[in-house]
Design an enzyme around this catalytic site. Structure first.
Site, PDB file in Angstrom:
ATOM      1  N   SER A   1      87.544  16.788  39.153  1.00  0.00           N
ATOM      2  CA  SER A   1      87.491  15.844  38.040  1.00  0.00           C
ATOM      3  C   SER A   1      86.168  16.044  37.308  1.00  0.00           C
ATOM      4  O   SER A   1      85.119  16.138  37.952  1.00  0.00           O
ATOM      5  CB  SER A   1      87.590  14.411  38.572  1.00  0.00           C
ATOM      6  OG  SER A   1      87.271  13.474  37.568  1.00  0.00           O
TER       7      SER A   1
ATOM      8  N   SER B   1      77.700  13.515  47.192  1.00  0.00           N
ATOM      9  CA  SER B   1      78.421  12.924  46.069  1.00  0.00           C
ATOM     10  C   SER B   1      78.038  13.632  44.785  1.00  0.00           C
ATOM     11  O   SER B   1      76.865  13.801  44.491  1.00  0.00           O
ATOM     12  CB  SER B   1      78.095  11.430  45.959  1.00  0.00           C
ATOM     13  OG  SER B   1      78.577  10.911  44.731  1.00  0.00           O
ATOM     14  N   LYS B   2      79.053  14.029  44.015  1.00  0.00           N
ATOM     15  CA  LYS B   2      78.779  14.683  42.738  1.00  0.00           C
ATOM     16  C   LYS B   2      78.160  13.708  41.755  1.00  0.00           C
ATOM     17  O   LYS B   2      77.431  14.107  40.845  1.00  0.00           O
ATOM     18  CB  LYS B   2      80.065  15.271  42.157  1.00  0.00           C
ATOM     19  CG  LYS B   2      81.142  14.233  41.797  1.00  0.00           C
ATOM     20  CD  LYS B   2      82.397  14.913  41.283  1.00  0.00           C
ATOM     21  CE  LYS B   2      83.490  13.896  40.964  1.00  0.00           C
ATOM     22  NZ  LYS B   2      84.722  14.537  40.508  1.00  0.00           N
ATOM     23  N   ARG B   3      78.456  12.431  41.921  1.00  0.00           N
ATOM     24  CA  ARG B   3      77.944  11.461  40.953  1.00  0.00           C
ATOM     25  C   ARG B   3      76.474  11.147  41.194  1.00  0.00           C
ATOM     26  O   ARG B   3      75.789  10.650  40.332  1.00  0.00           O
ATOM     27  CB  ARG B   3      78.787  10.190  40.988  1.00  0.00           C
ATOM     28  CG  ARG B   3      80.233  10.475  40.566  1.00  0.00           C
ATOM     29  CD  ARG B   3      81.093   9.240  40.446  1.00  0.00           C
ATOM     30  NE  ARG B   3      82.464   9.616  40.162  1.00  0.00           N
ATOM     31  CZ  ARG B   3      83.455   9.565  41.040  1.00  0.00           C
ATOM     32  NH1 ARG B   3      83.222   9.153  42.260  1.00  0.00           N
ATOM     33  NH2 ARG B   3      84.673   9.946  40.702  1.00  0.00           N
TER      34      ARG B   3
END
Length: 606
Positions: A51, A302-304
């Protein structure tokens, strides 16, 4: 024996019961696990479906790699699909970065947004009508229903459930709305979502890593508290866009995906996805859930939060091949004696022997692999070594530009352009086994590229320090001539090695003579270093002392190759210049020490 899940609910549970019976026999259970670890006999179609709400990180790169390896090891296809239905959290350049980061890592896809393919489009935002059509199909078949509950009502429901220690699942308020009334409200413009009607017993499934997996029934606990829980996930949002659950299943089916390798955090969602496959009457792909990658605090990446963004590894100078090798070792076991496995090695040896449980990432392992690949590149030469040299060369030039901006900086490079690149290549040939990053390379071997100030001499070994101080005192007036008279006309490693050995023999003999005399006496008859006790110097200590002394004088105390190699790379002019600089410094120190000695004698006489 590999059980495949397909058809209506009954057929799936029949397969699950067979699996339980099969696994109850311990011997057959082991055979079953071994079969699951084998590669499929036909080409696998796999996908990586990120995503664009964040950038590629270490965990997502590993997911992409495992799916890529399965496809390539079986002669199948690897797809890239962009799941971009979450418009609120989408980052503008995330998709472009995903493409470039994957390609930097060495992973190419057979079908995807930018390369096309027969089963596209490969962006979910371009497939909205397909999802809406399938949502309507579920409404007609009774496997889904419209929910008109307001956000406020759902928030209040979630708050009450949380206070009871229960999941914030739905209560099916809208499930009892007659179909005709639901249609009328939808036609009148009442906002709604479409929810999946999950059966009271969610499907169990066969996972290629964990075997038979079943989800505990939360309804028992909830009913004891006067609450009834229904997971019933949203499939289509009020804006008409699908959620992950619907789009994921529809896309995997229409793109003929045969195997899905993903993180273990998705295990709880898999029964919902299987419910969808069963509702549509489709055959589900086989699932393999691998443990999460965790940091030292056992928190998942976490990519965020930008944890271990792949671009950072690129910027640090990590080799793509080393990084792929690194992530492959977490959650997968192999039979090789060495952990150093190129992408082609990984493809040739790949199987489904994934390990259970989460894994803590160890940064030192990446540095180990970095050194191994640097050594391989240096030994083999060719394009990969050229790329390594270019990367270090550019990093050093950038560092020199940064240092030169500092007013009064003493770090301008005496080397530029091709001369600097040649020097970088020469040093890398000898130091590749210790190479980690361009930054560390520059810090460790800066004395090869500019005039580093002479540091204070330090050595904690006692004996060697004493010897070196005596060498420094004795040879300060003629060190250059002592060394240069032993260097043949041809400045080469072999000649320099012989010259150092000759200098060592001279220093050993002279130092032992000094010991018999009580140390070196200056022109005034004083011993500037009378507090130093001279040891008996054997050939081994003499060689070590000479090497240490020359390294201090020429390499400024820095680590690196043997001194004859350092001298050969630096060249005669630089070596002689640094020796003379040292002689001048020691001469001043000797004069200063002599004056101090005279003052001491005068004071004692007084």
């Amino acid at each position: 024996m590999r059980l495949r899940i397909f058809g209506a609910f009954g057929s799936y549970h029949h397969a699950a019961r067979l699996s339980r019976a099969f696994s109850s026999n311990s011997r057959l259970g082991k055979v079953d696990r071994r079969i699951h670890q084998q590669l499929p006999s036909s080409p696998a179609r796999t996908r990586f479906a990120p995503s664009p709400t964040g950038y590629l990180h270490l965990g997502s790169l590993r997911t992409a790699l495992f799916n890529y390896l399965l496809a390539k090891a079986t002669g199948g296809q690897f797809l890239l699909r962009i799941e971009d239905t979450d418009k609120k959290r989408t980052i503008a350049d995330a998709e472009e970065r995903l493409h470039s980061d994957l390609r930097w890592a060495g992973l190419e896809w057979d079908e995807g947004p930018d390369v096309g393919g027969p089963l596209g489009p490969y962006r979910q935002s371009e497939r909205t009508e397909l999802y809406q059509e399938h949502a309507r199909t579920l409404l007609k078949s009774g496997h889904a229903y419209r929910c008109f509950c307001s956000p406020e009502k759902l928030k209040e429901l979630a708050r009450r459930r949380a206070s009871l220690g229960l999941p914030s699942d739905y209560d099916r308020t809208c499930d009892g709305i007659p179909r005709d009334q639901s249609d009328e409200r939808a036609s009148a413009g009442d906002p709604f979502v479409i929810r999946l009607r999950v059966p009271s017993e969610p499907p169990e499934y066969i996972d290629l890593v964990y075997g038979l997996v079943g989800k505990p029934n939360q309804n028992i606990k909830a009913q004891n508290m006067g609450e009834t829980l229904y997971e019933d996930p949203v499939l289509l949002k009020t804006d008409g866009l699908p959620t992950y659950h619907l789009a994921n299943v529809v896309d995997d089916h229409h793109m003929d995906i045969t195997h899905v390798i993903r993180a273990a955090e998705w295990m709880s969602s898999t029964p919902k996805h299987l419910t969808l496959y069963n509702a549509f009457g489709w055959k589900a792909p086989q699932f393999a859930h691998v443990g999460l990658l965790q940091d030292s605090g056992r928190q998942k990446f976490s990519k965020r939060k930008g944890d271990l963004d792949i671009r950072r590894f690129d910027e640090q100078g990590i080799f793509p091949e080393a990084l792929l090798n690194y992530v492959a070792l977490y959650g997968w076991s192999h039979s090789h004696k060495s952990d150093v496995l190129s992408l082609s090695d990984l493809i040739a040896s790949f199987d489904m022997k994934f390990t259970k449980g989460n894994t803590v990432v160890e940064p030192h392992k990446l540095m180990y692999l970095q050194k191994k690949y640097a050594t391989r590149y240096a030994n083999e030469g060719g394009p990969q070594f050229d790329a390594l040299v270019d990367g270090v060369f550019e990093a050093i030039e950038q560092e020199f530009r940064r240092l030169s901006w500092n007013p009064g900086s003493k770090y301008p490079s005496p080397l530029k352009g091709p001369e600097l690149r040649t020097r970088v290549a020469s040093v890398l040939k000898y130091t590749a086994k210790n190479y980690t990053t361009p930054r560390d390379f520059f810090d460790n071997y800066s004395y090869f590229f500019y005039e580093v100030p002479l540091p204070e001499f330090k050595d904690d070994s006692g004996k060697i320090y004493t010897v070196c101080r005596e060498i420094a005192a004795y040879t300060s007036h003629d060190l250059v001539s002592l060394f240069m008279q032993r260097v043949p006309q041809h400045w080469s490693e072999s000649a320099l090695k012989e010259a150092i050995l000759g200098l060592t023999e001279h220093i050993e003999k002279t130092t032992n003579n000094l010991r018999e005399q009580g140390g070196w006496i200056d022109e005034s008859g004083q011993h500037p270093y009378e507090d130093l006790e001279m040891p008996i110097l054997n050939p081994k200590d003499a060689y070590k002392a000479t090497q240490l002394y020359l390294r201090w004088a020429i390499a400024r105390g820095g680590s690196g190759p043997p001194m004859h190699t350092v001298m050969a790379i630096l060249g005669e002019d630089v070596v002689v210049q640094r020796l003379r600089e040292l002689c001048e410094l020691l001469s001043k120190e000797r004069i200063k020490a002599g004056k101090a000695g005279n003052a001491k004698v005068e004071n004692s006489e007084a």
